[in-house]
Write a protein that holds these residues in place. Structure first.
Motif, PDB file in Angstrom:
ATOM      1  N   VAL A  74       0.832  -0.901   0.041  1.00 45.61           N
ATOM      2  CA  VAL A  74       0.030   0.446   0.320  1.00 45.61           C
ATOM      3  C   VAL A  74       0.755   1.451  -0.106  1.00 45.61           C
ATOM      4  CG1 VAL A  74      -1.544   1.535   1.005  1.00 45.61           C
ATOM      5  CG2 VAL A  74      -1.525  -0.878   1.161  1.00 45.61           C
ATOM      6  N   ASP A  75       0.986   2.137  -0.631  1.00 47.46           N
ATOM      7  CA  ASP A  75       1.444   3.524  -0.871  1.00 47.46           C
ATOM      8  C   ASP A  75       2.924   3.468  -1.101  1.00 47.46           C
ATOM      9  OD1 ASP A  75       1.797   6.245  -0.734  1.00 47.46           O
ATOM     10  OD2 ASP A  75      -0.287   7.114  -0.772  1.00 47.46           O
ATOM     11  N   GLY A  76       3.540   4.247  -0.416  1.00 46.17           N
ATOM     12  CA  GLY A  76       4.892   3.752   0.118  1.00 46.17           C
ATOM     13  C   GLY A  76       6.023   5.056   0.375  1.00 46.17           C
ATOM     14  N   ALA A  77       4.877   4.557   2.385  1.00 43.07           N
ATOM     15  CA  ALA A  77       6.927   5.424   2.419  1.00 43.07           C
ATOM     16  C   ALA A  77       7.110   4.892   3.282  1.00 43.07           C
ATOM     17  CB  ALA A  77       6.230   5.986   3.946  1.00 43.07           C
ATOM     18  N   LEU A  78       8.951   5.131   2.901  1.00 41.50           N
ATOM     19  CA  LEU A  78       9.993   4.077   3.333  1.00 41.50           C
ATOM     20  C   LEU A  78       9.919   2.722   4.098  1.00 41.50           C
ATOM     21  CD1 LEU A  78      12.650   3.721   2.438  1.00 41.50           C
ATOM     22  CD2 LEU A  78      13.724   5.360   4.037  1.00 41.50           C
ATOM     23  N   ARG A  81       7.579   0.128   2.515  1.00 44.24           N
ATOM     24  CA  ARG A  81       8.508  -0.641   1.110  1.00 44.24           C
ATOM     25  C   ARG A  81       9.073  -1.732   1.924  1.00 44.24           C
ATOM     26  NH1 ARG A  81       8.602   4.925  -0.906  1.00 44.24           N
ATOM     27  NH2 ARG A  81      10.589   4.760  -1.314  1.00 44.24           N
ATOM     28  N   LEU A  82      10.226  -1.012   2.676  1.00 40.77           N
ATOM     29  CA  LEU A  82      11.466  -2.082   3.237  1.00 40.77           C
ATOM     30  C   LEU A  82      10.346  -3.191   4.142  1.00 40.77           C
ATOM     31  CD1 LEU A  82      13.958   0.888   4.340  1.00 40.77           C
ATOM     32  CD2 LEU A  82      13.699  -0.797   2.200  1.00 40.77           C
ATOM     33  N   GLN A  83       9.188  -3.208   5.010  1.00 44.70           N
ATOM     34  CA  GLN A  83       9.148  -3.785   5.611  1.00 44.70           C
ATOM     35  C   GLN A  83       8.264  -4.404   5.199  1.00 44.70           C
ATOM     36  OE1 GLN A  83       9.770  -4.142   9.365  1.00 44.70           O
ATOM     37  NE2 GLN A  83       8.324  -6.565   8.593  1.00 44.70           N
ATOM     38  N   HIS A  84       7.204  -4.101   3.771  1.00 46.37           N
ATOM     39  CA  HIS A  84       6.183  -5.200   2.876  1.00 46.37           C
ATOM     40  C   HIS A  84       7.858  -6.124   2.426  1.00 46.37           C
ATOM     41  CE1 HIS A  84       3.743  -6.321   0.558  1.00 46.37           C
ATOM     42  NE2 HIS A  84       4.637  -6.111  -0.707  1.00 46.37           N
ATOM     43  N   SER A 103      14.686  -5.011  -2.858  1.00 46.69           N
ATOM     44  CA  SER A 103      13.546  -3.660  -2.789  1.00 46.69           C
ATOM     45  C   SER A 103      13.062  -3.121  -3.832  1.00 46.69           C
ATOM     46  CB  SER A 103      14.446  -2.866  -1.784  1.00 46.69           C
ATOM     47  OG  SER A 103      13.929  -2.074  -1.713  1.00 46.69           O
ATOM     48  N   PRO A 104      11.716  -3.555  -4.407  1.00 46.78           N
ATOM     49  CA  PRO A 104      11.316  -2.575  -5.679  1.00 46.78           C
ATOM     50  C   PRO A 104      11.398  -1.139  -5.296  1.00 46.78           C
ATOM     51  CG  PRO A 104       9.289  -3.402  -3.543  1.00 46.78           C
ATOM     52  CD  PRO A 104      10.965  -3.684  -3.398  1.00 46.78           C
ATOM     53  N   ALA A 105      11.841  -0.650  -3.791  1.00 42.32           N
ATOM     54  CA  ALA A 105      11.631   0.776  -3.799  1.00 42.32           C
ATOM     55  C   ALA A 105      13.458   1.156  -4.450  1.00 42.32           C
ATOM     56  CB  ALA A 105      11.596   1.435  -2.274  1.00 42.32           C
ATOM     57  N   TRP A 126      18.965   5.252   1.754  1.00 43.76           N
ATOM     58  CA  TRP A 126      17.723   5.329   2.452  1.00 43.76           C
ATOM     59  C   TRP A 126      16.648   6.875   1.992  1.00 43.76           C
ATOM     60  CZ3 TRP A 126      16.378   1.128   0.540  1.00 43.76           C
ATOM     61  CH2 TRP A 126      17.050   0.047   1.699  1.00 43.76           C
ATOM     62  N   ALA A 127      17.911   7.692   2.493  1.00 47.82           N
ATOM     63  CA  ALA A 127      18.244   8.957   2.575  1.00 47.82           C
ATOM     64  C   ALA A 127      18.074   9.465   1.255  1.00 47.82           C
ATOM     65  CB  ALA A 127      19.349  10.070   3.201  1.00 47.82           C
ATOM     66  N   SER A 128      18.193   9.027  -0.614  1.00 48.49           N
ATOM     67  CA  SER A 128      17.962   9.511  -1.522  1.00 48.49           C
ATOM     68  C   SER A 128      16.513   9.099  -1.707  1.00 48.49           C
ATOM     69  CB  SER A 128      18.805   8.733  -2.810  1.00 48.49           C
ATOM     70  OG  SER A 128      18.587   7.093  -2.770  1.00 48.49           O
ATOM     71  N   GLN A 129      15.701   8.580  -0.574  1.00 46.41           N
ATOM     72  CA  GLN A 129      14.812   7.979  -1.332  1.00 46.41           C
ATOM     73  C   GLN A 129      13.338   8.872  -0.599  1.00 46.41           C
ATOM     74  OE1 GLN A 129      14.008   5.436  -3.772  1.00 46.41           O
ATOM     75  NE2 GLN A 129      16.371   5.432  -4.002  1.00 46.41           N
ATOM     76  N   LEU A 130      14.188   9.867  -0.077  1.00 41.77           N
ATOM     77  CA  LEU A 130      13.038  10.277   0.621  1.00 41.77           C
ATOM     78  C   LEU A 130      13.353  12.107   0.109  1.00 41.77           C
ATOM     79  CD1 LEU A 130      13.662   9.495   4.421  1.00 41.77           C
ATOM     80  CD2 LEU A 130      12.240   8.991   3.364  1.00 41.77           C
ATOM     81  N   PRO A 131      11.966  12.675  -0.204  1.00 42.85           N
ATOM     82  CA  PRO A 131      12.391  13.674  -1.045  1.00 42.85           C
ATOM     83  C   PRO A 131      12.222  14.844  -0.191  1.00 42.85           C
ATOM     84  CG  PRO A 131       9.987  12.995  -1.008  1.00 42.85           C
ATOM     85  CD  PRO A 131      10.965  11.917  -0.970  1.00 42.85           C
ATOM     86  N   ASP A 132      11.888  14.863   1.038  1.00 40.36           N
ATOM     87  CA  ASP A 132      12.031  15.741   2.217  1.00 40.36           C
ATOM     88  C   ASP A 132      13.427  15.169   2.814  1.00 40.36           C
ATOM     89  OD1 ASP A 132      10.942  13.689   2.963  1.00 40.36           O
ATOM     90  OD2 ASP A 132       9.510  14.809   4.362  1.00 40.36           O
ATOM     91  N   PHE A 133      14.024  15.087   2.307  1.00 41.97           N
ATOM     92  CA  PHE A 133      15.191  14.275   3.683  1.00 41.97           C
ATOM     93  C   PHE A 133      15.617  15.636   4.761  1.00 41.97           C
ATOM     94  CE2 PHE A 133      19.759  12.951   4.751  1.00 41.97           C
ATOM     95  CZ  PHE A 133      19.982  12.814   6.113  1.00 41.97           C
ATOM     96  N   ASN A 134      16.003  16.164   2.927  1.00 41.54           N
ATOM     97  CA  ASN A 134      16.941  17.529   3.878  1.00 41.54           C
ATOM     98  C   ASN A 134      16.174  18.253   4.587  1.00 41.54           C
ATOM     99  OD1 ASN A 134      18.989  16.621   2.052  1.00 41.54           O
ATOM    100  ND2 ASN A 134      18.858  18.197   0.632  1.00 41.54           N
ATOM    101  N   THR A 135      14.786  18.708   4.902  1.00 42.53           N
ATOM    102  CA  THR A 135      14.462  19.618   5.814  1.00 42.53           C
ATOM    103  C   THR A 135      13.317  18.749   6.987  1.00 42.53           C
ATOM    104  OG1 THR A 135      11.962  18.734   4.431  1.00 42.53           O
ATOM    105  CG2 THR A 135      13.428  20.833   3.441  1.00 42.53           C
TER     106      THR A 135
END
Length: 443
Positions: A74-78, A81-84, A103-105, A126-135
């Protein structure tokens, strides 16, 4: 379609079960092949736990209405997705797909169940998979960079803490694991002198004696929070004097408290697997140890007899149960979890100020935690592991992780139904211990 004539009716009746079984077998085989070939789509929605029915008036927490294992993503927060991926690899129906995966992500290859520890240190994958990581707040960023690490060097060990107790089968044992920090010597000393004293401890009313062993769980002093005096030499002296310090080589931050659970379960399974019950709590709580032993003795007695009761005793965990909670989405709060990291509600869990669980459950938690990705909030992570095991925490009104009403905090009689209260300073712990030691007849 051919019809059975009267003369062949007996033959038809004999063949009917075989026809039904063949159809069922074909259905099962097709379902398995579809599941094995299924590739999760990042845009499909997933909750960590199935929706459940609340039962706030009962002793047990809400329970899932549907099977826990779920092949749908179901729609993917990081984290989801990893736990899936973990869920698919360790789904009991899909054991053939448990040696590794991509990992599909992220496309990262993971090798699970090999016993090989991945190299630890900051990892930007994993940080590269989070668009808002820097904030994100710094503590969230630090967690994401090191969330792949769960094996750390043990700097201070107490391998003989439970030696000699494994042969005393008739002696009940409570192991108290208390999360502390390097600079909290005053908290630890107050606990050693009061409710966390190691040795023989009597129940408050029953008179039975228990063996109590206490240990403090520490990481490295976190230098990023500001300048701190070097307390390493003092901690060495403290450990040599009291022999109750376990310290690992990771930064002791709020979002790393989950590591203390995971590493402690590993240590306990090796050095003290025969403990009957484990108390896990913080170093700013007050515990009425004798009353807690009374409660555990009653639970132990009531759980014996029928086989289903014995099973309940093995899976026992009690505390201040919190159900139907959602992540905090306020960046300024201590418990902030971004939606890009985790989506969905939290599983039912017990407040982290203090819980008690059986030694048998501790062994199972150690095993299942290997297949549950680390989560920043330790008591929620414990709830995730319980949910994986299908264990329901028991709520007890004597676990006051949110304290007594302010008007009652200074009244000794208000504590007579309390097993644990949070939070108290070292001076308040010492004062309460003196006030509550003798029974107060006026209560």
């Amino acid at each position: 379609m051919a019809r059975c004539r009267c003369g062949g009716r007996a033959l038809c009746l004999c063949l009917l079960p075989f026809l039904m079984m063949s159809h069922l077998l074909v259905y099962i085989m097709v379902s398995i092949f579809v599941a094995m070939s299924y590739t999760p789509e990042p845009q499909l929605p997933l909750h960590f736990v199935a929706s459940g029915a609340s039962s706030n008036s009962g002793a047990l927490a809400p329970h899932p209405l549907a099977a826990f294992w779920n092949l749908r993503l179901v729609d993917g927060a990081l984290w989801n997705r990893l736990q899936h991926l973990q869920d698919r690899q360790h789904n009991p129906i899909l054991k053939g797909n448990s040696t590794g995966g991509s990992s599909p992500a992220t496309g990262r290859t993971t090798v699970l169940g090999t016993g090989v520890s991945p190299p630890c240190g900051p990892d930007l994958l994993w940080a590269s998979q989070l668009p808002d990581f820097n904030t994100m707040p710094e503590q969230m960023q630090d967690f994401v960079l090191s969330m792949h690490c769960r094996h750390y060097t043990l700097l201070m060990d107490q391998p003989d803490l439970c030696s000699g107790l494994d042969n005393e089968s008739d002696t009940s044992m409570l192991f108290m694991a208390i999360k502390s920090q390097v600079g909290h010597f005053e908290n630890r000393q107050a606990i050693r002198e009061t409710w966390g004293r190691s040795g023989w401890v009597k129940e408050e009313t029953g008179g039975k004696r228990w063996q109590v062993r206490t240990v403090f769980l520490l990481g490295r002093q976190d230098t990023t929070t500001g300048p701190h005096p070097d307390l390493g030499a003092l901690l060495q002296l403290e450990s040599k004097r009291y022999r109750d310090i376990l310290q690992w080589d990771f930064r002791d931050t709020f979002f790393n408290l989950t590591l203390k659970d995971v590493l402690f379960w590993d240590w306990l399974s090796m050095h003290c697997p025969h403990a009957h019950y484990i108390f896990k709590g913080d170093d700013d709580v007050f515990v009425r140890t004798g009353a807690l032993l009374d409660y555990l003795n009653e639970h132990h007695a009531s759980s014996q007899g029928a086989s289903n009761r014995a099973k309940r005793r093995e899976d026992f965990l009690v505390g201040d149960v919190i159900a139907n909670a959602w992540p905090s989405r306020q960046p300024a709060t201590k418990y902030y979890i971004p939606e890009s990291f985790y989506k969905g509600f939290y599983p039912t869990y017990a407040g982290g100020g203090g819980v008690v669980y059986s030694g048998a459950l501790a062994v199972r938690l150690h095993e299942i935690s290997q297949w549950v990705n680390l989560f920043p909030i330790d008591d929620v992570y414990l709830g995730m592991c319980l949910c994986r095991l299908g264990v329901l925490p028991v709520h007890h009104p004597g676990f006051l992780t949110f304290d007594l009403p302010e008007a009652d905090r200074g009244k000794p009689c208000a504590y007579h139904r309390v097993l644990l209260v949070h939070k108290r300073s070292p001076k308040e712990i010492l004062t309460l211990w003196r006030q509550l030691r003798p029974p107060l007849s006026e209560c």
